[in-house]
Design a protein around this motif. Structure first.
Motif, PDB file in Angstrom:
ATOM      1  N   SER A   3       0.841  -1.207   0.000  1.00  0.00           N
ATOM      2  CA  SER A   3       0.000   0.000   0.000  1.00  0.00           C
ATOM      3  C   SER A   3       0.876   1.258   0.000  1.00  0.00           C
ATOM      4  O   SER A   3       0.534   2.244  -0.650  1.00  0.00           O
ATOM      5  CB  SER A   3      -0.936  -0.003   1.196  1.00  0.00           C
ATOM      6  OG  SER A   3      -0.200   0.062   2.399  1.00  0.00           O
ATOM      7  N   LYS A   4       1.976   1.207   0.714  1.00  0.00           N
ATOM      8  CA  LYS A   4       2.907   2.349   0.719  1.00  0.00           C
ATOM      9  C   LYS A   4       3.480   2.565  -0.679  1.00  0.00           C
ATOM     10  O   LYS A   4       3.635   3.694  -1.130  1.00  0.00           O
ATOM     11  CB  LYS A   4       4.039   2.118   1.713  1.00  0.00           C
ATOM     12  CG  LYS A   4       3.633   2.077   3.140  1.00  0.00           C
ATOM     13  CD  LYS A   4       3.626   3.461   3.696  1.00  0.00           C
ATOM     14  CE  LYS A   4       3.376   3.339   5.197  1.00  0.00           C
ATOM     15  NZ  LYS A   4       3.137   4.603   5.801  1.00  0.00           N
ATOM     16  N   LEU A   6       2.080   1.762  -3.518  1.00  0.00           N
ATOM     17  CA  LEU A   6       1.030   2.321  -4.366  1.00  0.00           C
ATOM     18  C   LEU A   6       0.822   3.804  -4.086  1.00  0.00           C
ATOM     19  O   LEU A   6       0.603   4.597  -5.002  1.00  0.00           O
ATOM     20  CB  LEU A   6      -0.269   1.547  -4.172  1.00  0.00           C
ATOM     21  CG  LEU A   6      -0.301   0.126  -4.751  1.00  0.00           C
ATOM     22  CD1 LEU A   6      -1.592  -0.578  -4.357  1.00  0.00           C
ATOM     23  CD2 LEU A   6      -0.165   0.182  -6.262  1.00  0.00           C
ATOM     24  N   GLN A   7       0.867   4.189  -2.806  1.00  0.00           N
ATOM     25  CA  GLN A   7       0.737   5.599  -2.453  1.00  0.00           C
ATOM     26  C   GLN A   7       1.882   6.397  -3.066  1.00  0.00           C
ATOM     27  O   GLN A   7       1.670   7.473  -3.615  1.00  0.00           O
ATOM     28  CB  GLN A   7       0.743   5.770  -0.935  1.00  0.00           C
ATOM     29  CG  GLN A   7      -0.526   5.367  -0.257  1.00  0.00           C
ATOM     30  CD  GLN A   7      -0.415   5.510   1.255  1.00  0.00           C
ATOM     31  OE1 GLN A   7       0.673   5.689   1.800  1.00  0.00           O
ATOM     32  NE2 GLN A   7      -1.550   5.426   1.935  1.00  0.00           N
ATOM     33  N   PHE A   8       3.084   5.877  -2.944  1.00  0.00           N
ATOM     34  CA  PHE A   8       4.252   6.563  -3.499  1.00  0.00           C
ATOM     35  C   PHE A   8       4.130   6.675  -5.012  1.00  0.00           C
ATOM     36  O   PHE A   8       4.432   7.707  -5.596  1.00  0.00           O
ATOM     37  CB  PHE A   8       5.533   5.829  -3.109  1.00  0.00           C
ATOM     38  CG  PHE A   8       6.772   6.470  -3.648  1.00  0.00           C
ATOM     39  CD1 PHE A   8       7.233   7.660  -3.131  1.00  0.00           C
ATOM     40  CD2 PHE A   8       7.469   5.886  -4.695  1.00  0.00           C
ATOM     41  CE1 PHE A   8       8.370   8.262  -3.630  1.00  0.00           C
ATOM     42  CE2 PHE A   8       8.602   6.468  -5.210  1.00  0.00           C
ATOM     43  CZ  PHE A   8       9.058   7.666  -4.678  1.00  0.00           C
ATOM     44  N   GLN A   9       3.674   5.615  -5.655  1.00  0.00           N
ATOM     45  CA  GLN A   9       3.523   5.604  -7.102  1.00  0.00           C
ATOM     46  C   GLN A   9       2.495   6.639  -7.535  1.00  0.00           C
ATOM     47  O   GLN A   9       2.688   7.357  -8.517  1.00  0.00           O
ATOM     48  CB  GLN A   9       3.126   4.214  -7.569  1.00  0.00           C
ATOM     49  CG  GLN A   9       3.108   4.050  -9.065  1.00  0.00           C
ATOM     50  CD  GLN A   9       2.755   2.622  -9.474  1.00  0.00           C
ATOM     51  OE1 GLN A   9       2.226   1.859  -8.675  1.00  0.00           O
ATOM     52  NE2 GLN A   9       3.042   2.290 -10.716  1.00  0.00           N
ATOM     53  N   SER A  10       1.392   6.758  -6.816  1.00  0.00           N
ATOM     54  CA  SER A  10       0.359   7.729  -7.187  1.00  0.00           C
ATOM     55  C   SER A  10       0.856   9.153  -6.983  1.00  0.00           C
ATOM     56  O   SER A  10       0.598  10.033  -7.800  1.00  0.00           O
ATOM     57  CB  SER A  10      -0.920   7.487  -6.391  1.00  0.00           C
ATOM     58  OG  SER A  10      -0.717   7.760  -5.021  1.00  0.00           O
ATOM     59  N   LYS A  11       1.605   9.393  -5.897  1.00  0.00           N
ATOM     60  CA  LYS A  11       2.157  10.731  -5.660  1.00  0.00           C
ATOM     61  C   LYS A  11       3.182  11.089  -6.724  1.00  0.00           C
ATOM     62  O   LYS A  11       3.247  12.229  -7.181  1.00  0.00           O
ATOM     63  CB  LYS A  11       2.755  10.822  -4.275  1.00  0.00           C
ATOM     64  CG  LYS A  11       1.719  10.848  -3.181  1.00  0.00           C
ATOM     65  CD  LYS A  11       2.339  11.176  -1.851  1.00  0.00           C
ATOM     66  CE  LYS A  11       1.325  11.031  -0.757  1.00  0.00           C
ATOM     67  NZ  LYS A  11       0.568  12.241  -0.541  1.00  0.00           N
TER      68      LYS A  11
END
Length: 122
Positions: A3-4, A6-11
Motif C-alpha cells: 500500500s505504501k 502504491l501511495q508513493f507511485q500515485s504521488k
C-alpha cells in the motif's frame, strides 16, 4: 508495504503530471526573469568561450586569494603570540568553529561511506 508503494507511485504520478503541465511556463518565466544573464547567440561556441573566461578569471584571482590567505595566517600567528591577552569570547568562537569543522568532516565521512556508520562498502 504494497500500500505504501502504491501511495508513493500515485504521488509520483501526480508530481510528473504537474511538471508536465507547468514545467514549460516555469521555464519561460525563469528565462524571462534572468534574461540579462543570457549571452547571445546561445551557441555551444559561446558556452565554450564563457567557460574559458571563467577558468582564466579564476586562475587570475589566485594571487589575490593567496595574499589574503597569508594575511589571515599572520593574524592567527599574532593571536597565538598574544594568547595571554585572548578574551574568553574569542576562544569560544574559535572552539565552536573547530567543532563545526569536525562535524562537517564527520558528515562528509558518513556520506562517503554511502550513509552508513559502520564502514565502507567493499
Amino acid at each position: 508495504m504494497a500500500s505504501k508503494l502504491l501511495q508513493f507511485q500515485s504521488k509520483a504520478s501526480e508530481a510528473s503530471k504537474l511538471v508536465a503541465r507547468h514545467g514549460t511556463s516555469y521555464y519561460k518565466q525563469l528565462l524571462e526573469q534572468n534574461k540579462q544573464y543570457i549571452q547571445e547567440p546561445p551557441t555551444i561556441e559561446k558556452c565554450n568561450e564563457l567557460s574559458k573566461q571563467l577558468f582564466y578569471t579564476r586562475l587570475a584571482s589566485i594571487p589575490g586569494r593567496t595574499e589574503s590567505f597569508w594575511k589571515e595566517l599572520d593574524y592567527v600567528k599574532n593571536l597565538w603570540k598574544n594568547r595571554k591577552e585572548l578574551k574568553v569570547e574569542d576562544a569560544g568562537i574559535a572552539a565552536l568553529f573547530g567543532i563545526e569543522c569536525f562535524a562537517w568532516f564527520c558528515a562528509g565521512e558518513i556520506v562517503g561511506r554511502g550513509f552508513t556508520f559502520t564502514g565502507y562498502y567493499v
